[in-house]
Design a protein around this motif. Structure first.
Motif, short mmCIF file in Angstrom:
data_model
loop_
_atom_site.label_atom_id
_atom_site.label_comp_id
_atom_site.label_asym_id
_atom_site.label_seq_id
_atom_site.Cartn_x
_atom_site.Cartn_y
_atom_site.Cartn_z
N ALA A 1 3.48 -4.95 -5.95
CA ALA A 1 2.49 -6.04 -5.97
C ALA A 1 2.18 -6.39 -7.41
CB ALA A 1 1.22 -5.60 -5.24
N HIS A 2 2.00 -7.68 -7.65
CA HIS A 2 1.61 -8.18 -8.97
C HIS A 2 0.46 -9.14 -8.79
CE1 HIS A 2 5.40 -6.75 -10.73
NE2 HIS A 2 6.00 -7.26 -9.67
N SER B 1 0.82 -1.21 0.00
CA SER B 1 0.00 0.00 0.00
C SER B 1 0.86 1.26 0.00
CB SER B 1 -0.96 0.01 1.19
OG SER B 1 -0.28 0.30 2.40
N LEU B 2 2.03 1.18 0.62
CA LEU B 2 2.93 2.34 0.69
C LEU B 2 3.88 2.42 -0.49
CD1 LEU B 2 3.83 2.13 4.49
CD2 LEU B 2 2.19 3.67 3.39
N ARG C 1 -5.32 2.96 0.10
CA ARG C 1 -4.13 2.98 -0.79
C ARG C 1 -3.91 1.61 -1.40
NH1 ARG C 1 -2.03 5.91 -3.53
NH2 ARG C 1 0.07 5.17 -3.22
N LEU C 2 -4.10 0.53 -0.63
CA LEU C 2 -3.94 -0.82 -1.16
C LEU C 2 -4.97 -1.06 -2.27
CD1 LEU C 2 -2.55 -3.58 -1.10
CD2 LEU C 2 -4.18 -4.25 0.68
N GLU C 3 -6.21 -0.67 -2.04
CA GLU C 3 -7.24 -0.84 -3.08
C GLU C 3 -6.88 -0.03 -4.32
OE1 GLU C 3 -11.20 -0.23 -1.59
OE2 GLU C 3 -11.20 -2.19 -0.63
N TRP D 1 -6.60 4.51 5.83
CA TRP D 1 -5.81 5.11 4.76
C TRP D 1 -5.00 4.05 4.03
CZ3 TRP D 1 -0.66 5.54 3.46
CH2 TRP D 1 -0.36 6.47 2.45
N GLU D 2 -4.33 3.14 4.76
CA GLU D 2 -3.53 2.08 4.13
C GLU D 2 -4.41 1.16 3.29
OE1 GLU D 2 -0.13 1.67 7.62
OE2 GLU D 2 -1.94 0.41 7.70
#
Length: 100
Positions: A21-22, A15-16, A92-94, A88-89
């Motif tokens: 990520a794949h 997320s940061l 951001r991940l979404e 928030w994390e």
């Protein structure tokens, strides 16, 4: 043995933008409205469930060493790794996953 906190850390790092990520198995995040999606984060394959287009829960994780975790691995210890993310994390991940 890995824990929910270890899986959470991978999700947080993604997320940061600390790690990339794949999507696993050539899936596309936006093509799955509801169901399981496998995401590779730093060699860990994290299986996430989407419900109505949004993150719902973490179904499991396969570690690079072959260790497998599922909801039973963290159910007794308190919570799903996604629940450890701040609002928030998680947002951001979404956003990160939506770009995959």
């Amino acid at each position: 043995m890995a824990s929910a906190r270890d899986v959470y850390q991978r999700l947080k790092d993604a997320s940061l933008g600390v790690v990339v990520a794949h999507l696993h198995d050539h899936q596309r995040w936006r093509d799955v409205h509801s169901g399981l999606v496998a995401v590779e984060i730093d060699g860990w394959i994290v299986t996430l469930n989407k419900e109505a287009g949004a993150l719902d829960y973490c179904a499991g994780c396969l570690l690079p060493d072959g260790q497998q975790l599922d909801s039973r691995a963290w159910a007794g210890r308190g919570t799903d790794p996604l629940e450890l993310l701040s609002v928030w994390e998680r947002a951001r991940l979404e956003q990160t996953l939506a770009q995959l």
